[in-house]
Design a protein around this motif. Structure first.
Motif, PDB file in Angstrom:
ATOM      1  N   LYS A  37       1.036  -1.158   0.053  1.00  0.00           N
ATOM      2  CA  LYS A  37      -0.094   0.073  -0.066  1.00  0.00           C
ATOM      3  C   LYS A  37       0.896   1.079  -0.021  1.00  0.00           C
ATOM      4  N   ASP A  38       0.663   1.971  -0.938  1.00  0.00           N
ATOM      5  CA  ASP A  38       1.541   3.291  -1.058  1.00  0.00           C
ATOM      6  C   ASP A  38       3.030   3.199  -0.938  1.00  0.00           C
ATOM      7  N   GLY A  39       3.293   2.206  -1.843  1.00  0.00           N
ATOM      8  CA  GLY A  39       4.774   1.729  -1.917  1.00  0.00           C
ATOM      9  C   GLY A  39       5.462   1.189  -0.576  1.00  0.00           C
ATOM     10  N   LYS A  40       4.698   0.699   0.389  1.00  0.00           N
ATOM     11  CA  LYS A  40       5.192   0.200   1.563  1.00  0.00           C
ATOM     12  C   LYS A  40       4.434  -1.200   1.675  1.00  0.00           C
ATOM     13  N   ILE A  41       5.273  -2.193   2.486  1.00  0.00           N
ATOM     14  CA  ILE A  41       4.778  -3.450   2.752  1.00  0.00           C
ATOM     15  C   ILE A  41       4.263  -3.509   4.335  1.00  0.00           C
ATOM     16  N   LEU A  42       2.792  -3.783   4.459  1.00  0.00           N
ATOM     17  CA  LEU A  42       2.310  -4.015   5.652  1.00  0.00           C
ATOM     18  C   LEU A  42       2.341  -5.602   5.829  1.00  0.00           C
ATOM     19  N   ILE A  43       2.527  -5.978   7.280  1.00  0.00           N
ATOM     20  CA  ILE A  43       2.529  -7.389   7.449  1.00  0.00           C
ATOM     21  C   ILE A  43       1.778  -7.357   8.798  1.00  0.00           C
TER      22      ILE A  43
END
Length: 83
Positions: A37-43
């Motif tokens: 999301k938005d160039g980020k990885i959320l875990i």
């Protein structure tokens, strides 16, 4: 926390510290969901089936006047079923 991508067989992975895993209540057997999301990885940890059901029923008003919630778990769910 900074870390590097590591080669694991034909794939790559990220090592998470023991302290971070403990803080997030994540164990090696837990299933995680990865979202870009938005160039980020959320875990995030995948919630267990029926987790927080009682709280949700109370919030929805479904347990008005009831002292207990029915226990939905059974041996099949706990030992054989794969969610």
């Amino acid at each position: 926390m900074k870390t590097k991508i590591r080669k694991i067989g034909n794939s790559s992975g990220v090592i998470l510290s023991k302290k971070m895993l403990e803080e997030l209540n994540i164990e090696p057997k837990d299933e995680l969901e990865l979202i870009v999301k938005d160039g980020k990885i959320l875990i995030q940890k995948v919630a267990e089936p029926r987790e927080n059901w009682k709280e949700q029923f109370v919030k929805a008003g479904s347990l008005k006047g009831k002292t207990e919630i029915m226990d939905f778990s059974n041996k099949f769910d706990e030992e054989e079923w794969t969610w």
